[in-house]
Design a protein around this motif. Structure first.
Motif, PDB file in Angstrom:
ATOM      1  N   ASP A 225    -108.950  22.495 -88.517  1.00  0.00           N
ATOM      2  CA  ASP A 225    -108.818  24.238 -89.454  1.00  0.00           C
ATOM      3  C   ASP A 225    -109.518  25.280 -89.479  1.00  0.00           C
ATOM      4  OD1 ASP A 225    -106.127  23.225 -89.334  1.00  0.00           O
ATOM      5  OD2 ASP A 225    -106.646  22.314 -91.472  1.00  0.00           O
ATOM      6  N   LYS A 269    -104.461  27.058 -90.678  1.00  0.00           N
ATOM      7  CA  LYS A 269    -104.534  25.763 -90.467  1.00  0.00           C
ATOM      8  C   LYS A 269    -103.340  24.922 -90.078  1.00  0.00           C
ATOM      9  CE  LYS A 269    -106.184  24.806 -95.427  1.00  0.00           C
ATOM     10  NZ  LYS A 269    -106.065  25.135 -96.891  1.00  0.00           N
ATOM     11  N   ARG A 270    -103.845  23.686 -89.829  1.00  0.00           N
ATOM     12  CA  ARG A 270    -102.505  22.960 -89.319  1.00  0.00           C
ATOM     13  C   ARG A 270    -101.372  22.803 -90.203  1.00  0.00           C
ATOM     14  NH1 ARG A 270    -103.232  16.675 -86.372  1.00  0.00           N
ATOM     15  NH2 ARG A 270    -101.308  16.640 -85.938  1.00  0.00           N
ATOM     16  N   GLU A 271    -101.226  23.034 -90.731  1.00  0.00           N
ATOM     17  CA  GLU A 271    -100.074  22.944 -91.965  1.00  0.00           C
ATOM     18  C   GLU A 271     -98.794  24.266 -91.954  1.00  0.00           C
ATOM     19  OE1 GLU A 271     -98.633  22.327 -96.456  1.00  0.00           O
ATOM     20  OE2 GLU A 271    -100.680  21.976 -95.528  1.00  0.00           O
ATOM     21  N   ALA A 272     -99.838  24.924 -91.626  1.00  0.00           N
ATOM     22  CA  ALA A 272     -99.154  26.573 -91.068  1.00  0.00           C
ATOM     23  C   ALA A 272     -98.321  26.907 -90.299  1.00  0.00           C
ATOM     24  CB  ALA A 272    -100.002  27.558 -91.549  1.00  0.00           C
ATOM     25  N   GLU A 274     -97.450  23.921 -88.394  1.00  0.00           N
ATOM     26  CA  GLU A 274     -96.712  23.435 -87.610  1.00  0.00           C
ATOM     27  C   GLU A 274     -95.275  23.927 -88.482  1.00  0.00           C
ATOM     28  OE1 GLU A 274     -98.414  18.998 -87.218  1.00  0.00           O
ATOM     29  OE2 GLU A 274     -98.095  19.607 -89.257  1.00  0.00           O
ATOM     30  N   ARG A 275     -95.343  24.753 -89.916  1.00  0.00           N
ATOM     31  CA  ARG A 275     -94.437  24.442 -90.533  1.00  0.00           C
ATOM     32  C   ARG A 275     -93.954  25.957 -90.267  1.00  0.00           C
ATOM     33  NH1 ARG A 275     -96.816  27.589 -94.742  1.00  0.00           N
ATOM     34  NH2 ARG A 275     -98.104  25.519 -95.721  1.00  0.00           N
TER      35      ARG A 275
END
Length: 284
Positions: A225, A269-272, A274-275
């Motif tokens: 990230d 970020k990884r979360e963004a 993946e989303r």
């Protein structure tokens, strides 16, 4: 002094000069080797130790006609000639010290190729002493941090670089092994993985392998990230250029490729990630 010796021994002209509060740069229209620069620097300091006289005169036309002096272009008399007997004779209107000893010391800090010739950076006098003191302080700090005498620092640093490379290879090997395990265990249509320290060749091979066994979106993001990710995404049945457009639009990614595979970099970020890719998969 330096330019005079260069001209005397090599015939080069001083074609550029810049003097600031901190350093001086000089450009010559011919190459000098590292050994040449070291020898000229040493001779300059020998002249400084001699404390040779520097004369500034306005010779009459008859005397001037017989002088071999350095000059940039045609000059209109009266012409001021500055002489360090045995080292230099040049036309110059700038202030000069009375003797070479007043220079104190001359040190070449850098030499690099420039426009077919060479550009040198030098310091003199108090500036040279200040530079030496700062470099000695840094050398002492490095010696302390590495628990090594300063004369052994090059060998010590080279050893550390070798150790770092060996560790990097080992980490990469472990990451690749972990990647192979993840691929073997992957299920479902989509197969997306996040890893660190895996080379691009291995990532591309892994994505190709995933595309052979998964009908959905296959990809690997390498990084973290804080520093961002490099990635390769592919699909046997989907148009990846659409995915590239979405990544560029939504996450400011820099990427491109073919309909089957794309690659690039993204700083988020990884979360963004993946989303967004989960949303993309649902669109298909």
């Amino acid at each position: 002094l330096f330019s005079g010796i260069v001209h005397r021994d090599f015939g080069y002209d001083n074609v550029g000069f810049h003097l600031s509060d901190h350093i001086c740069t000089m450009d010559y229209n011919g190459p000098l080797s590292e050994a040449d620069v070291a020898r000229i620097e040493a001779e300059c300091n020998e002249w400084i130790y001699k404390n040779a006289a520097i004369s500034c005169d306005y010779p009459d036309d008859a005397v001037l006609a017989g002088l071999d002096y350095r000059c940039k272009g045609e000059l209109v008399p009266p012409i001021r000639i500055v002489t360090i007997a045995g080292a230099d004779v040049c036309a110059c209107c700038a202030p000069h010290v009375h003797t070479t000893g007043e220079i104190g010391i001359l040190k070449v800090l850098e030499a690099k190729s420039y426009k077919g010739g060479i550009r040198l950076t030098i310091v003199c006098g108090r500036k040279a002493f200040a530079d030496y003191r700062n470099r000695f302080r840094l050398l002492a700090e490095a010696s302390h941090l590495l628990s090594s005498h300063y004369e052994n620092l090059p060998e010590r640093i080279s050893g550390l670089q070798d150790e770092k490379y060996a560790l990097k290879v080992k980490i990469s090997s472990l990451q690749e092994e972990r990647l192979r395990q993840l691929i073997a265990e992957a299920s479902g249509e989509d197969a997306l993985f996040f890893v660190e320290d895996v080379d691009t060749k291995s990532i591309r091979s892994a994505v190709n392998a995933l595309m052979d066994t998964h009908s959905g979106l296959c990809g690997i993001f390498c990084g973290n990230d804080p520093d961002g990710y490099s990635f390769i995404l592919g699909s046997a049945v989907r148009n990846m250029q659409d995915a590239a457009s979405l990544l560029r639009q939504e996450l400011k990614a820099k990427c491109g490729g073919s309909e089957k595979m794309i690659q690039g970099q993204v700083h988020t970020k990884r979360e963004a990630i993946e989303r967004l890719l989960g949303y993309y998969s649902q669109l298909i």
